[in-house]
Scaffold this active site. Structure first.
Site, PDB file in Angstrom:
ATOM      1  N   TYR A 143     -32.251 -80.547  97.834  1.00 57.30           N
ATOM      2  CA  TYR A 143     -30.806 -80.511  97.557  1.00 57.30           C
ATOM      3  C   TYR A 143     -30.306 -79.061  97.509  1.00 57.30           C
ATOM      4  O   TYR A 143     -29.346 -78.713  98.206  1.00 57.30           O
ATOM      5  CB  TYR A 143     -30.551 -81.214  96.229  1.00 57.30           C
ATOM      6  CG  TYR A 143     -29.088 -81.335  95.856  1.00 57.30           C
ATOM      7  CD1 TYR A 143     -28.257 -82.228  96.511  1.00 57.30           C
ATOM      8  CD2 TYR A 143     -28.551 -80.550  94.839  1.00 57.30           C
ATOM      9  CE1 TYR A 143     -26.918 -82.348  96.164  1.00 57.30           C
ATOM     10  CE2 TYR A 143     -27.213 -80.672  94.484  1.00 57.30           C
ATOM     11  CZ  TYR A 143     -26.402 -81.569  95.148  1.00 57.30           C
ATOM     12  OH  TYR A 143     -25.077 -81.680  94.808  1.00 57.30           O
ATOM     13  N   GLN A 207     -31.521 -76.611  76.504  1.00 54.76           N
ATOM     14  CA  GLN A 207     -30.940 -76.190  77.791  1.00 54.76           C
ATOM     15  C   GLN A 207     -29.453 -76.519  77.797  1.00 54.76           C
ATOM     16  O   GLN A 207     -29.026 -77.464  77.130  1.00 54.76           O
ATOM     17  CB  GLN A 207     -31.666 -76.850  78.977  1.00 54.76           C
ATOM     18  CG  GLN A 207     -31.436 -78.323  79.199  1.00 54.76           C
ATOM     19  CD  GLN A 207     -32.399 -79.203  78.426  1.00 54.76           C
ATOM     20  OE1 GLN A 207     -32.798 -78.890  77.315  1.00 54.76           O
ATOM     21  NE2 GLN A 207     -32.745 -80.351  79.001  1.00 54.76           N
ATOM     22  N   PRO A 271     -32.874 -76.199  85.415  1.00 52.57           N
ATOM     23  CA  PRO A 271     -32.264 -74.934  84.996  1.00 52.57           C
ATOM     24  C   PRO A 271     -32.073 -74.865  83.479  1.00 52.57           C
ATOM     25  O   PRO A 271     -31.654 -75.835  82.856  1.00 52.57           O
ATOM     26  CB  PRO A 271     -30.921 -74.924  85.731  1.00 52.57           C
ATOM     27  CG  PRO A 271     -31.135 -75.818  86.916  1.00 52.57           C
ATOM     28  CD  PRO A 271     -32.085 -76.873  86.443  1.00 52.57           C
TER      29      PRO A 271
HETATM   30  N1  UDP Z   1     -31.170 -84.621  80.807  1.00 60.10           N
HETATM   31  C1  UDP Z   1     -31.557 -85.132  79.576  1.00 60.10           C
HETATM   32  N2  UDP Z   1     -31.638 -86.490  79.447  1.00 60.10           N
HETATM   33  C2  UDP Z   1     -31.324 -87.358  80.448  1.00 60.10           C
HETATM   34  C3  UDP Z   1     -30.917 -86.824  81.697  1.00 60.10           C
HETATM   35  C4  UDP Z   1     -30.863 -85.454  81.845  1.00 60.10           C
HETATM   36  O1  UDP Z   1     -31.831 -84.390  78.620  1.00 60.10           O
HETATM   37  O2  UDP Z   1     -31.409 -88.576  80.228  1.00 60.10           O
HETATM   38  C5  UDP Z   1     -31.046 -83.150  80.945  1.00 60.10           C
HETATM   39  C6  UDP Z   1     -31.683 -82.568  82.197  1.00 60.10           C
HETATM   40  O3  UDP Z   1     -33.034 -82.253  81.966  1.00 60.10           O
HETATM   41  C7  UDP Z   1     -30.822 -81.344  82.426  1.00 60.10           C
HETATM   42  C8  UDP Z   1     -29.450 -81.750  81.905  1.00 60.10           C
HETATM   43  O4  UDP Z   1     -29.670 -82.877  81.050  1.00 60.10           O
HETATM   44  O5  UDP Z   1     -31.287 -80.250  81.654  1.00 60.10           O
HETATM   45  C9  UDP Z   1     -28.486 -82.150  83.003  1.00 60.10           C
HETATM   46  O6  UDP Z   1     -29.145 -83.061  83.840  1.00 60.10           O
HETATM   47  P1  UDP Z   1     -28.402 -83.881  84.980  1.00 60.10           P
HETATM   48  O7  UDP Z   1     -29.443 -84.695  85.673  1.00 60.10           O
HETATM   49  O8  UDP Z   1     -27.233 -84.575  84.426  1.00 60.10           O
HETATM   50  O9  UDP Z   1     -27.826 -82.791  85.985  1.00 60.10           O
HETATM   51  P2  UDP Z   1     -28.391 -81.399  86.575  1.00 60.10           P
HETATM   52  O10 UDP Z   1     -27.463 -80.386  86.023  1.00 60.10           O
HETATM   53  O11 UDP Z   1     -29.791 -81.171  86.114  1.00 60.10           O
HETATM   54  O12 UDP Z   1     -28.293 -81.559  88.049  1.00 60.10           O
END
Ligand code: UDP
Length: 310
Positions: A143, A207, A271
């Site tokens: 991606y 994060q 990230p």
């Molecule tokens: N995340 C989380 N729990 C979930 C899904 C995602 O803690 O059930 C965390 C994920 O590890 C990341 C952040 O939330 O740090 C945002 O994840 P998302 O998949 O929404 O989008 P990204 O910004 O990573 O593309």
């Protein structure tokens, strides 16, 4: 005007198409339901001015329009990682075909790029002139690198005077009409809280992300497209930054359920921090988000409640 929206069955494609139709434009929506939903297309088809074409954007197409909005691509990590080679093909071939269609018809183009072009950023917040920190062989690379190559194509078509291709770098966006199984943090937390399940926090939850409500983002798209000049890449997102634990608390407060927190392993290359510097969009387009997280979460929760009841 006549618009072509690729990925019209997806979350952003749906909202952009709906906004364009409300503004009185004609919209041809392209999608093959790889990650978009039929329900979004049905809702759009109920409105005059919309025509749906089932099509895979990795195959060339030809539609006479004034503006091409290239939104087709799975964007949620679990979805784009399911078939990573196809994701890379969509990012590269899908963007090439969108540019070729725009060139053929003298159309302007809006390319949905992403904050993922910054990878796991070493500079904070991220400005458009930050070149990023992307792992080219990691699980997110299909991606991230795909979208970086898509930007390269747009920049070269623009430099050569072939297409006025405008780049928006979209930061985390949420709202109604997201898939309930999107796998993203906002949808996961909202649905888990509504079902009384533990919220799955990946890693220690420190994060950060910044969350933009979809209506704010679509207003940004409209301003980028309407601007008399192509200003190069523009960050669109909400600069208010939250840790995932703070988001979990905000969701619990909205849903009114103090469900447990279950810590799961942090995904590879996740990230650590992400927050847009939106001073370029503010200075050049007078754009800034206006919907607070609590308001946006309420509207999104309302949408999911009606979905659950169906
Ligand atoms: N995340 C989380 N729990 C979930 C899904 C995602 O803690 O059930 C965390 C994920 O590890 C990341 C952040 O939330 O740090 C945002 O994840 P998302 O998949 O929404 O989008 P990204 O910004 O990573 O593309």
């Amino acid at each position: 005007m006549r618009y072509l929206v690729t990925g019209a069955a997806g979350f952003l494609g749906y909202h952009l198409s709906a906004r364009l139709l409300r503004d009185g434009h004609q919209v041809i929506g392209l999608d093959n339901f790889h990650s978009g939903t039929e329900a979004n297309v049905q809702a759009l088809s109920a409105q005059p001015g919309f025509r749906f074409v089932r099509h895979d954007v990795t195959v060339p197409y030809d539609h006479a329009v004034d503006v091409v909005c290239n939104l087709a691509c799975p964007a949620s990590p679990p979805h784009y990682q399911k078939d990573p080679v196809y994701t890379a093909k969509i990012a590269f071939l899908g963007t090439l075909h969108a540019l070729e269609n725009a060139e053929r018809h003298g159309a302007r183009l809006l390319q949905a790029s992403t904050s993922e072009v910054y990878g796991d950023p070493l500079v904070h917040p991220q400005r458009e002139d930050y070149l990023g920190n992307v792992n080219p062989i990691g699980p997110r690379a299909c991606y991230d690198e795909g979208k970086r190559l898509a930007e390269t194509l747009c920049a070269d078509f623009h430099r050569r005077g072939r297409v006025d291709a405008r780049l928006v770098r979209i930061f985390n966006t949420y709202g109604p009409n997201m898939r309930h199984d999107d796998g993203r943090v906002v949808t996961n937390f909202l649905l888990q809280a509504m079902r009384g399940e533990a919220l799955t926090v990946y890693g220690d939850g420190s994060q950060t992300r910044s969350f933009c409500y979809v209506d704010d983002l679509i207003e940004g798209f409209a301003r980028v497209l309407a601007a008399p000049t192509n200003h190069g890449p523009i960050n669109l997102g909400n600069p208010r930054e939250f840790t995932m634990l703070e988001l979990a608390q905000a969701v619990q407060a909205e849903v009114g359920a103090k469900t447990a927190i279950a810590h799961l392993p942090l995904p590879v290359d996740d990230p650590r921090q992400r927050c847009p510097d939106i001073s370029k969009a503010t200075a050049l387009l007078d754009w800034r988000p206006s919907v607070e997280l609590t308001t946006g979460l309420r509207r999104t929760a309302t949408y999911f409640r009606t979905q659950v009841q169906r």
